[in-house]
Design a protein around this motif. Structure first.
Motif, PDB file in Angstrom:
ATOM      1  N   ASN A  45      66.504 -65.879  45.068  1.00 51.31           N
ATOM      2  CA  ASN A  45      66.793 -66.936  44.081  1.00 51.31           C
ATOM      3  C   ASN A  45      68.235 -66.871  43.600  1.00 51.31           C
ATOM      4  O   ASN A  45      68.742 -67.815  43.008  1.00 51.31           O
ATOM      5  CB  ASN A  45      65.844 -66.809  42.887  1.00 51.31           C
ATOM      6  CG  ASN A  45      64.452 -67.260  43.240  1.00 51.31           C
ATOM      7  OD1 ASN A  45      64.278 -68.235  43.971  1.00 51.31           O
ATOM      8  ND2 ASN A  45      63.460 -66.549  42.748  1.00 51.31           N
ATOM      9  N   GLU A  63      67.350 -69.305  40.591  1.00 49.82           N
ATOM     10  CA  GLU A  63      67.220 -68.271  39.552  1.00 49.82           C
ATOM     11  C   GLU A  63      67.522 -68.871  38.171  1.00 49.82           C
ATOM     12  O   GLU A  63      66.775 -68.637  37.210  1.00 49.82           O
ATOM     13  CB  GLU A  63      68.167 -67.102  39.829  1.00 49.82           C
ATOM     14  CG  GLU A  63      68.054 -65.947  38.836  1.00 49.82           C
ATOM     15  CD  GLU A  63      66.721 -65.211  38.950  1.00 49.82           C
ATOM     16  OE1 GLU A  63      66.139 -65.220  40.041  1.00 49.82           O
ATOM     17  OE2 GLU A  63      66.267 -64.642  37.943  1.00 49.82           O
ATOM     18  N   TYR A  66      64.624 -71.064  37.129  1.00 47.16           N
ATOM     19  CA  TYR A  66      63.467 -70.255  36.722  1.00 47.16           C
ATOM     20  C   TYR A  66      63.696 -69.640  35.337  1.00 47.16           C
ATOM     21  O   TYR A  66      62.840 -69.705  34.459  1.00 47.16           O
ATOM     22  CB  TYR A  66      63.222 -69.167  37.777  1.00 47.16           C
ATOM     23  CG  TYR A  66      62.293 -68.074  37.343  1.00 47.16           C
ATOM     24  CD1 TYR A  66      60.913 -68.252  37.373  1.00 47.16           C
ATOM     25  CD2 TYR A  66      62.790 -66.848  36.882  1.00 47.16           C
ATOM     26  CE1 TYR A  66      60.061 -67.240  36.954  1.00 47.16           C
ATOM     27  CE2 TYR A  66      61.937 -65.839  36.471  1.00 47.16           C
ATOM     28  CZ  TYR A  66      60.578 -66.035  36.505  1.00 47.16           C
ATOM     29  OH  TYR A  66      59.732 -65.041  36.078  1.00 47.16           O
ATOM     30  N   GLN A  67      64.873 -69.062  35.151  1.00 43.88           N
ATOM     31  CA  GLN A  67      65.153 -68.420  33.851  1.00 43.88           C
ATOM     32  C   GLN A  67      65.145 -69.455  32.727  1.00 43.88           C
ATOM     33  O   GLN A  67      64.605 -69.213  31.648  1.00 43.88           O
ATOM     34  CB  GLN A  67      66.490 -67.678  33.894  1.00 43.88           C
ATOM     35  CG  GLN A  67      66.537 -66.487  34.850  1.00 43.88           C
ATOM     36  CD  GLN A  67      65.587 -65.355  34.487  1.00 43.88           C
ATOM     37  OE1 GLN A  67      65.128 -65.260  33.340  1.00 43.88           O
ATOM     38  NE2 GLN A  67      65.265 -64.500  35.446  1.00 43.88           N
ATOM     39  N   LYS A  70      61.812 -70.635  31.121  1.00 40.88           N
ATOM     40  CA  LYS A  70      61.111 -69.775  30.159  1.00 40.88           C
ATOM     41  C   LYS A  70      61.179 -70.351  28.747  1.00 40.88           C
ATOM     42  O   LYS A  70      60.386 -70.014  27.890  1.00 40.88           O
ATOM     43  CB  LYS A  70      61.777 -68.382  30.101  1.00 40.88           C
ATOM     44  CG  LYS A  70      61.569 -67.519  31.307  1.00 40.88           C
ATOM     45  CD  LYS A  70      62.291 -66.174  31.127  1.00 40.88           C
ATOM     46  CE  LYS A  70      62.069 -65.280  32.320  1.00 40.88           C
ATOM     47  NZ  LYS A  70      62.858 -64.027  32.259  1.00 40.88           N
ATOM     48  N   LYS A  91      70.389 -64.625  34.248  1.00 43.33           N
ATOM     49  CA  LYS A  91      69.257 -63.740  33.978  1.00 43.33           C
ATOM     50  C   LYS A  91      69.535 -62.849  32.761  1.00 43.33           C
ATOM     51  O   LYS A  91      68.652 -62.613  31.946  1.00 43.33           O
ATOM     52  CB  LYS A  91      68.958 -62.898  35.225  1.00 43.33           C
ATOM     53  CG  LYS A  91      67.754 -62.012  35.082  1.00 43.33           C
ATOM     54  CD  LYS A  91      67.245 -61.468  36.401  1.00 43.33           C
ATOM     55  CE  LYS A  91      66.155 -60.452  36.146  1.00 43.33           C
ATOM     56  NZ  LYS A  91      65.383 -60.097  37.320  1.00 43.33           N
ATOM     57  N   ARG A  95      67.436 -62.638  29.192  1.00 40.41           N
ATOM     58  CA  ARG A  95      66.931 -61.393  28.589  1.00 40.41           C
ATOM     59  C   ARG A  95      67.248 -61.331  27.092  1.00 40.41           C
ATOM     60  O   ARG A  95      66.454 -60.884  26.279  1.00 40.41           O
ATOM     61  CB  ARG A  95      67.582 -60.176  29.256  1.00 40.41           C
ATOM     62  CG  ARG A  95      67.058 -59.837  30.606  1.00 40.41           C
ATOM     63  CD  ARG A  95      65.838 -58.903  30.512  1.00 40.41           C
ATOM     64  NE  ARG A  95      65.306 -58.600  31.819  1.00 40.41           N
ATOM     65  CZ  ARG A  95      64.467 -59.388  32.498  1.00 40.41           C
ATOM     66  NH1 ARG A  95      64.062 -60.527  31.980  1.00 40.41           N
ATOM     67  NH2 ARG A  95      64.026 -59.051  33.688  1.00 40.41           N
ATOM     68  N   GLU A 142      60.675 -59.173  49.087  1.00 35.96           N
ATOM     69  CA  GLU A 142      61.871 -58.949  48.263  1.00 35.96           C
ATOM     70  C   GLU A 142      61.920 -57.456  47.945  1.00 35.96           C
ATOM     71  O   GLU A 142      61.058 -56.923  47.235  1.00 35.96           O
ATOM     72  CB  GLU A 142      61.869 -59.750  46.967  1.00 35.96           C
ATOM     73  CG  GLU A 142      63.180 -59.516  46.229  1.00 35.96           C
ATOM     74  CD  GLU A 142      63.348 -60.263  44.912  1.00 35.96           C
ATOM     75  OE1 GLU A 142      64.482 -60.615  44.590  1.00 35.96           O
ATOM     76  OE2 GLU A 142      62.349 -60.469  44.216  1.00 35.96           O
ATOM     77  N   TRP A 150      57.701 -59.185  41.333  1.00 34.21           N
ATOM     78  CA  TRP A 150      58.329 -60.188  42.211  1.00 34.21           C
ATOM     79  C   TRP A 150      58.612 -59.616  43.591  1.00 34.21           C
ATOM     80  O   TRP A 150      58.684 -60.346  44.570  1.00 34.21           O
ATOM     81  CB  TRP A 150      59.612 -60.735  41.574  1.00 34.21           C
ATOM     82  CG  TRP A 150      59.301 -61.595  40.396  1.00 34.21           C
ATOM     83  CD1 TRP A 150      59.586 -61.340  39.082  1.00 34.21           C
ATOM     84  CD2 TRP A 150      58.582 -62.828  40.409  1.00 34.21           C
ATOM     85  NE1 TRP A 150      59.087 -62.340  38.295  1.00 34.21           N
ATOM     86  CE2 TRP A 150      58.472 -63.265  39.073  1.00 34.21           C
ATOM     87  CE3 TRP A 150      58.017 -63.608  41.417  1.00 34.21           C
ATOM     88  CZ2 TRP A 150      57.824 -64.452  38.720  1.00 34.21           C
ATOM     89  CZ3 TRP A 150      57.363 -64.782  41.081  1.00 34.21           C
ATOM     90  CH2 TRP A 150      57.280 -65.194  39.741  1.00 34.21           C
TER      91      TRP A 150
HETATM   92  N1  LIG Z   1      68.067 -58.080  38.506  1.00 36.36           N
HETATM   93  C1  LIG Z   1      67.742 -58.681  39.683  1.00 36.36           C
HETATM   94  N2  LIG Z   1      68.636 -58.675  40.644  1.00 36.36           N
HETATM   95  C2  LIG Z   1      68.358 -59.255  41.796  1.00 36.36           C
HETATM   96  O1  LIG Z   1      69.258 -59.261  42.778  1.00 36.36           O
HETATM   97  C3  LIG Z   1      67.105 -59.892  41.978  1.00 36.36           C
HETATM   98  N3  LIG Z   1      66.823 -60.532  43.146  1.00 36.36           N
HETATM   99  C4  LIG Z   1      66.176 -59.862  40.924  1.00 36.36           C
HETATM  100  N4  LIG Z   1      64.932 -60.412  41.068  1.00 36.36           N
HETATM  101  C5  LIG Z   1      64.635 -61.728  40.676  1.00 36.36           C
HETATM  102  O2  LIG Z   1      64.570 -61.889  39.265  1.00 36.36           O
HETATM  103  C6  LIG Z   1      63.683 -62.949  38.978  1.00 36.36           C
HETATM  104  C7  LIG Z   1      62.589 -62.518  38.042  1.00 36.36           C
HETATM  105  O3  LIG Z   1      63.122 -62.400  36.793  1.00 36.36           O
HETATM  106  P1  LIG Z   1      62.223 -61.936  35.551  1.00 36.36           P
HETATM  107  O4  LIG Z   1      62.136 -60.445  35.674  1.00 36.36           O
HETATM  108  O5  LIG Z   1      60.884 -62.588  35.692  1.00 36.36           O
HETATM  109  O6  LIG Z   1      62.997 -62.394  34.378  1.00 36.36           O
HETATM  110  C8  LIG Z   1      63.086 -63.393  40.282  1.00 36.36           C
HETATM  111  O7  LIG Z   1      63.863 -64.459  40.799  1.00 36.36           O
HETATM  112  C9  LIG Z   1      63.269 -62.188  41.138  1.00 36.36           C
HETATM  113  O8  LIG Z   1      63.258 -62.545  42.483  1.00 36.36           O
HETATM  114  N5  LIG Z   1      66.522 -59.242  39.776  1.00 36.36           N
END
Ligand SMILES: Nc1nc(O)c(N)c(N[C@@H]2O[C@H](COP(=O)(O)O)[C@@H](O)[C@H]2O)n1
Length: 210
Positions: A45, A63, A66-67, A70, A91, A95, A142, A150
């Motif tokens: 994402n 990403e 999706y974020q 929320k 992201k 948080r 992943e 995830w």
């Molecule tokens: N911190 C991080 N770095 C990456 O490179 C990632 N691919 C992910 N995973 C992605 O984070 C999303 C989920 O976020 P939440 O923990 O639900 O807030 C989802 O897209 C994962 O694929 N994380």
């Protein structure tokens, strides 16, 4: 199909039960992605070059979408997330506002993620379907250091985790192969599905005029 054991009373969307089913994958028999720069990094994402438009608002990555989703009742927070320079920053901002996450998130987040990656596919069909099809029939995982929801973590020769994103991607891949991919806004399990103060409906996702 990715059900992850989620059960709802359809009428009033009351939550009944949630549990995650763990999967294991042998490390040399699956397609993994972690860094967006790796061969299958486009599956992440976080990958750039797959822009999304909702209600004609540009969202740089799935990403960020999706974020942002929320925080359906907080358009100002959503704007900060969408305007973030990178998906990692998006992201991180998310948080920071954890306490404002929609109250049903634990039970809607898989549907929201499905919507995000379906939108990524619908609006970037050639490039994204091509990378999904290049994975053949192999499991998609992943690879993460600690996110067993995830993704999956490596323990010896085995990846172990729910791998929810990988499983959603595999579902999508099978729909592409069988030409049964149908794109629509999720059903009523997700109430108040809003971005930047505007409802997301089947009309808003059709418009795509960057
Ligand atoms: N911190 C991080 N770095 C990456 O490179 C990632 N691919 C992910 N995973 C992605 O984070 C999303 C989920 O976020 P939440 O923990 O639900 O807030 C989802 O897209 C994962 O694929 N994380």
């Amino acid at each position: 199909m990715l059900t992850i054991g989620i059960h709802y009373l359809q009428e009033n969307i009351s939550f009944v039960q949630v549990k995650y089913s763990i999967r294991t994958y042998h490390y040399n028999n699956c397609i993994t992605f972690k860094s967006t720069k790796s061969k299958f990094g486009a599956l992440s994402n976080m990958a750039p070059n797959f822009p999304i438009s909702i209600n004609n608002d540009l969202i740089k990555t799935s990403e960020a979408l999706y974020q942002a989703l929320k925080f359906n009742e907080f358009p100002d927070i959503q704007k900060k997330i969408i305007d973030a320079y990178s998906p990692m920053i998006a992201k991180r901002i998310s948080r920071h506002y954890d306490m404002y996450t929609r109250s049903d998130w634990e039970y809607t987040r898989f549907k929201v993620m499905k919507f995000c990656i379906e939108t990524k596919l619908q609006q970037n069909y050639n490039s994204f379907s091509s990378i999904l099809l290049q994975t053949g029939d192999k499991p998609i995982v992943e690879y993460t250091m600690k996110d067993k929801v995830w993704g999956a973590v490596l323990d010896g020769n085995i990846y172990e985790g729910t791998n929810a994103l990988g499983r959603l991607l595999m579902e999508l891949r099978e729909k592409i192969k069988s030409n049964t991919f149908q794109y629509e806004v999720p059903d009523l399990i997700i109430k108040h599905f809003k971005l930047l103060g505007k409802e997301i409906n089947n009309e808003s996702i059709k418009k795509f005029t960057f």
